[in-house]
Design a protein around this motif. Sequence first.
Motif, PDB file in Angstrom:
ATOM      1  N   VAL A  97       0.864  -1.183   0.000  1.00 14.85           N
ATOM      2  CA  VAL A  97       0.000   0.000   0.000  1.00 14.85           C
ATOM      3  C   VAL A  97       0.898   1.230   0.000  1.00 14.85           C
ATOM      4  CG1 VAL A  97      -1.757   1.296   1.241  1.00 14.85           C
ATOM      5  CG2 VAL A  97      -1.850  -1.208   1.219  1.00 14.85           C
ATOM      6  N   ASN A  98       0.615   2.164  -0.874  1.00 15.88           N
ATOM      7  CA  ASN A  98       1.427   3.372  -0.991  1.00 15.88           C
ATOM      8  C   ASN A  98       0.953   4.468  -0.036  1.00 15.88           C
ATOM      9  OD1 ASN A  98       2.955   2.233  -3.130  1.00 15.88           O
ATOM     10  ND2 ASN A  98       1.416   2.882  -4.621  1.00 15.88           N
ATOM     11  N   ASN A  99       1.863   5.410   0.214  1.00  4.27           N
ATOM     12  CA  ASN A  99       1.567   6.655   0.949  1.00  4.27           C
ATOM     13  C   ASN A  99       1.265   6.457   2.434  1.00  4.27           C
ATOM     14  OD1 ASN A  99       1.823   8.203  -1.442  1.00  4.27           O
ATOM     15  ND2 ASN A  99      -0.306   7.699  -1.996  1.00  4.27           N
ATOM     16  N   ALA A 180       6.382  17.591   6.652  1.00 10.70           N
ATOM     17  CA  ALA A 180       6.865  18.117   5.374  1.00 10.70           C
ATOM     18  C   ALA A 180       5.984  17.626   4.225  1.00 10.70           C
ATOM     19  CB  ALA A 180       8.317  17.687   5.147  1.00 10.70           C
ATOM     20  N   GLY A 181       5.990  18.372   3.144  1.00 16.58           N
ATOM     21  CA  GLY A 181       5.276  17.917   1.957  1.00 16.58           C
ATOM     22  C   GLY A 181       3.813  18.253   1.932  1.00 16.58           C
ATOM     23  N   GLY A 182       3.324  19.103   2.792  1.00 18.80           N
ATOM     24  CA  GLY A 182       1.924  19.500   2.760  1.00 18.80           C
ATOM     25  C   GLY A 182       1.014  18.483   3.414  1.00 18.80           C
ATOM     26  N   PRO A 183      -0.281  18.528   3.111  1.00 16.47           N
ATOM     27  CA  PRO A 183      -1.263  17.627   3.735  1.00 16.47           C
ATOM     28  C   PRO A 183      -0.943  16.158   3.454  1.00 16.47           C
ATOM     29  CG  PRO A 183      -2.340  19.437   2.578  1.00 16.47           C
ATOM     30  CD  PRO A 183      -0.895  19.493   2.201  1.00 16.47           C
ATOM     31  N   THR A 184      -1.341  15.309   4.380  1.00 15.75           N
ATOM     32  CA  THR A 184      -1.128  13.874   4.218  1.00 15.75           C
ATOM     33  C   THR A 184      -1.919  13.351   3.021  1.00 15.75           C
ATOM     34  OG1 THR A 184      -0.805  13.601   6.582  1.00 15.75           O
ATOM     35  CG2 THR A 184      -1.353  11.627   5.327  1.00 15.75           C
ATOM     36  N   THR A 185      -1.263  12.549   2.183  1.00  9.84           N
ATOM     37  CA  THR A 185      -1.917  11.974   1.005  1.00  9.84           C
ATOM     38  C   THR A 185      -2.720  10.752   1.411  1.00  9.84           C
ATOM     39  OG1 THR A 185      -0.104  12.732  -0.412  1.00  9.84           O
ATOM     40  CG2 THR A 185      -1.562  11.014  -1.294  1.00  9.84           C
ATOM     41  N   LEU A 186      -4.022  10.808   1.173  1.00  9.98           N
ATOM     42  CA  LEU A 186      -4.909   9.692   1.482  1.00  9.98           C
ATOM     43  C   LEU A 186      -5.285   8.966   0.197  1.00  9.98           C
ATOM     44  CD1 LEU A 186      -7.209  11.423   4.122  1.00  9.98           C
ATOM     45  CD2 LEU A 186      -5.330   9.844   4.553  1.00  9.98           C
ATOM     46  N   PRO A 187      -5.677   7.695   0.305  1.00 15.64           N
ATOM     47  CA  PRO A 187      -5.977   6.917  -0.900  1.00 15.64           C
ATOM     48  C   PRO A 187      -7.274   7.370  -1.567  1.00 15.64           C
ATOM     49  CG  PRO A 187      -6.558   5.663   1.048  1.00 15.64           C
ATOM     50  CD  PRO A 187      -5.844   6.902   1.529  1.00 15.64           C
ATOM     51  N   PRO A 188      -7.383   7.163  -2.888  1.00 11.43           N
ATOM     52  CA  PRO A 188      -8.640   7.448  -3.594  1.00 11.43           C
ATOM     53  C   PRO A 188      -9.707   6.424  -3.195  1.00 11.43           C
ATOM     54  CG  PRO A 188      -7.099   6.327  -5.036  1.00 11.43           C
ATOM     55  CD  PRO A 188      -6.344   6.622  -3.773  1.00 11.43           C
ATOM     56  N   PRO A 189     -10.919   6.568  -3.686  1.00 12.21           N
ATOM     57  CA  PRO A 189     -11.965   5.564  -3.375  1.00 12.21           C
ATOM     58  C   PRO A 189     -11.519   4.152  -3.729  1.00 12.21           C
ATOM     59  CG  PRO A 189     -12.922   7.487  -4.421  1.00 12.21           C
ATOM     60  CD  PRO A 189     -11.435   7.678  -4.491  1.00 12.21           C
ATOM     61  N   LYS A 196     -10.091  -3.006   3.037  1.00  9.16           N
ATOM     62  CA  LYS A 196      -9.634  -3.902   4.106  1.00  9.16           C
ATOM     63  C   LYS A 196      -8.102  -3.991   4.128  1.00  9.16           C
ATOM     64  CE  LYS A 196     -13.736  -6.859   4.403  1.00  9.16           C
ATOM     65  NZ  LYS A 196     -14.258  -8.248   4.323  1.00  9.16           N
ATOM     66  N   VAL A 197      -7.524  -4.074   2.932  1.00  6.92           N
ATOM     67  CA  VAL A 197      -6.066  -4.134   2.844  1.00  6.92           C
ATOM     68  C   VAL A 197      -5.447  -2.839   3.363  1.00  6.92           C
ATOM     69  CG1 VAL A 197      -4.116  -4.209   1.238  1.00  6.92           C
ATOM     70  CG2 VAL A 197      -6.037  -5.781   0.943  1.00  6.92           C
ATOM     71  N   TYR A 198      -5.998  -1.733   2.934  1.00  6.11           N
ATOM     72  CA  TYR A 198      -5.498  -0.424   3.377  1.00  6.11           C
ATOM     73  C   TYR A 198      -5.575  -0.301   4.895  1.00  6.11           C
ATOM     74  CZ  TYR A 198      -5.738   4.608   4.358  1.00  6.11           C
ATOM     75  OH  TYR A 198      -5.552   5.858   4.890  1.00  6.11           O
ATOM     76  N   VAL A 202      -2.379   0.114   7.439  1.00  3.87           N
ATOM     77  CA  VAL A 202      -2.274   1.313   8.272  1.00  3.87           C
ATOM     78  C   VAL A 202      -2.104   0.920   9.732  1.00  3.87           C
ATOM     79  CG1 VAL A 202      -3.542   3.285   9.191  1.00  3.87           C
ATOM     80  CG2 VAL A 202      -3.491   2.883   6.729  1.00  3.87           C
ATOM     81  N   LEU A 203      -2.946   0.008  10.207  1.00  2.39           N
ATOM     82  CA  LEU A 203      -2.909  -0.365  11.624  1.00  2.39           C
ATOM     83  C   LEU A 203      -1.676  -1.193  11.961  1.00  2.39           C
ATOM     84  CD1 LEU A 203      -6.677  -1.157  12.319  1.00  2.39           C
ATOM     85  CD2 LEU A 203      -5.429   1.003  12.542  1.00  2.39           C
ATOM     86  N   LYS A 204      -1.231  -2.013  11.034  1.00  2.00           N
ATOM     87  CA  LYS A 204       0.001  -2.776  11.268  1.00  2.00           C
ATOM     88  C   LYS A 204       1.200  -1.835  11.378  1.00  2.00           C
ATOM     89  CE  LYS A 204       3.089  -6.185   9.185  1.00  2.00           C
ATOM     90  NZ  LYS A 204       3.360  -7.041   7.989  1.00  2.00           N
ATOM     91  N   THR A 205       1.291  -0.897  10.434  1.00  2.00           N
ATOM     92  CA  THR A 205       2.403   0.053  10.441  1.00  2.00           C
ATOM     93  C   THR A 205       2.341   0.950  11.669  1.00  2.00           C
ATOM     94  OG1 THR A 205       2.312   0.044   8.025  1.00  2.00           O
ATOM     95  CG2 THR A 205       3.639   1.759   9.054  1.00  2.00           C
ATOM     96  N   TYR A 206       1.119   1.350  12.042  1.00  2.41           N
ATOM     97  CA  TYR A 206       0.974   2.219  13.206  1.00  2.41           C
ATOM     98  C   TYR A 206       1.375   1.484  14.483  1.00  2.41           C
ATOM     99  CZ  TYR A 206      -0.918   5.878  16.197  1.00  2.41           C
ATOM    100  OH  TYR A 206      -1.052   6.889  17.115  1.00  2.41           O
ATOM    101  N   LYS A 207       1.065   0.204  14.550  1.00  5.51           N
ATOM    102  CA  LYS A 207       1.480  -0.604  15.706  1.00  5.51           C
ATOM    103  C   LYS A 207       3.005  -0.615  15.817  1.00  5.51           C
ATOM    104  CE  LYS A 207       1.355  -5.100  15.329  1.00  5.51           C
ATOM    105  NZ  LYS A 207       2.752  -5.557  15.640  1.00  5.51           N
ATOM    106  N   GLU A 208       3.694  -0.786  14.707  1.00  7.05           N
ATOM    107  CA  GLU A 208       5.156  -0.772  14.706  1.00  7.05           C
ATOM    108  C   GLU A 208       5.683   0.605  15.120  1.00  7.05           C
ATOM    109  OE1 GLU A 208       6.261  -1.907  10.780  1.00  7.05           O
ATOM    110  OE2 GLU A 208       5.410  -3.923  10.935  1.00  7.05           O
ATOM    111  N   PHE A 209       5.036   1.630  14.603  1.00 12.78           N
ATOM    112  CA  PHE A 209       5.466   2.997  14.920  1.00 12.78           C
ATOM    113  C   PHE A 209       5.317   3.293  16.412  1.00 12.78           C
ATOM    114  CE2 PHE A 209       3.965   7.431  15.528  1.00 12.78           C
ATOM    115  CZ  PHE A 209       5.159   8.085  15.282  1.00 12.78           C
TER     116      PHE A 209
END
Length: 235
Positions: A97-99, A180-189, A196-198, A202-209
């Motif tokens: 997943v990007n961004n 940096a880089g302005g507003p956070t880029t969120l995924p399109p529809p 579900k993948v997104y 997000v939650l997996k990465t946030y847990k690591e963070f």
Amino acid sequence: MIGLQFACEIEGRMNGHAKNMHLKKSMKSIATLLSFLLLMAVHSTRMVGASRNQPCRKTLQRTFKLAKVVQSEASELFIIYKASQGEGSEFLCTAPVNNIPDPNISGLEASERISSIYTHLQSFIPHLKRVYEQQTDLQLPTSPMLSKLLGVSANSRNLALSINDFYHRAFPNLPLPEPAGGPTTLPPPLNVFQQKVYGCMVLKTYKEFTSNVSKEFKSFRGKVCRRRMKTNALF
């Protein structure tokens, strides 16, 4: 006459000796007083430094405790999220997943690492909000996952405020940068599976963070604020 002159010389020597003794005593007293005043000044400076540093330590302790709470809640949320996604949930976090913000913290100095934590956290919060919005269409209103996600989002915002407060107390002369880089880029529809993948990524990465954040703030204890106190004590 000679005897009188000799007696005068003796008396003069004795008076000179007495004056020298008195002068030495006076100099010793002055030196003792100066030493005492110097010690009092150093002690006072240390006390002032310690009293000024107390809010820094308290804010650090509060931020560390809140970081631990967010870490625990993020771990629980990730487990609840996967359990709520139905069949095939074990494969959701394997697709790229990007961004999504990086969970790693950068910087060499403590001020740089705190800045990195703050900017990353600010970038994650909109993603948590988007996951909640998507999941409200996929889950029942009574889903414990939704309430848990709301709680994590709220505590994450509180953590960002606490980090901001701590940073300005620990480094009052350094500005705290915004993401940096302005507003956070969120995924399109996205379709249901992509949502579900997104959400899973997000939650997996946030847990690591959040795990990295807790480790960082644990390492700051006894270092950041104490270093400032020692610096103040030198003046």
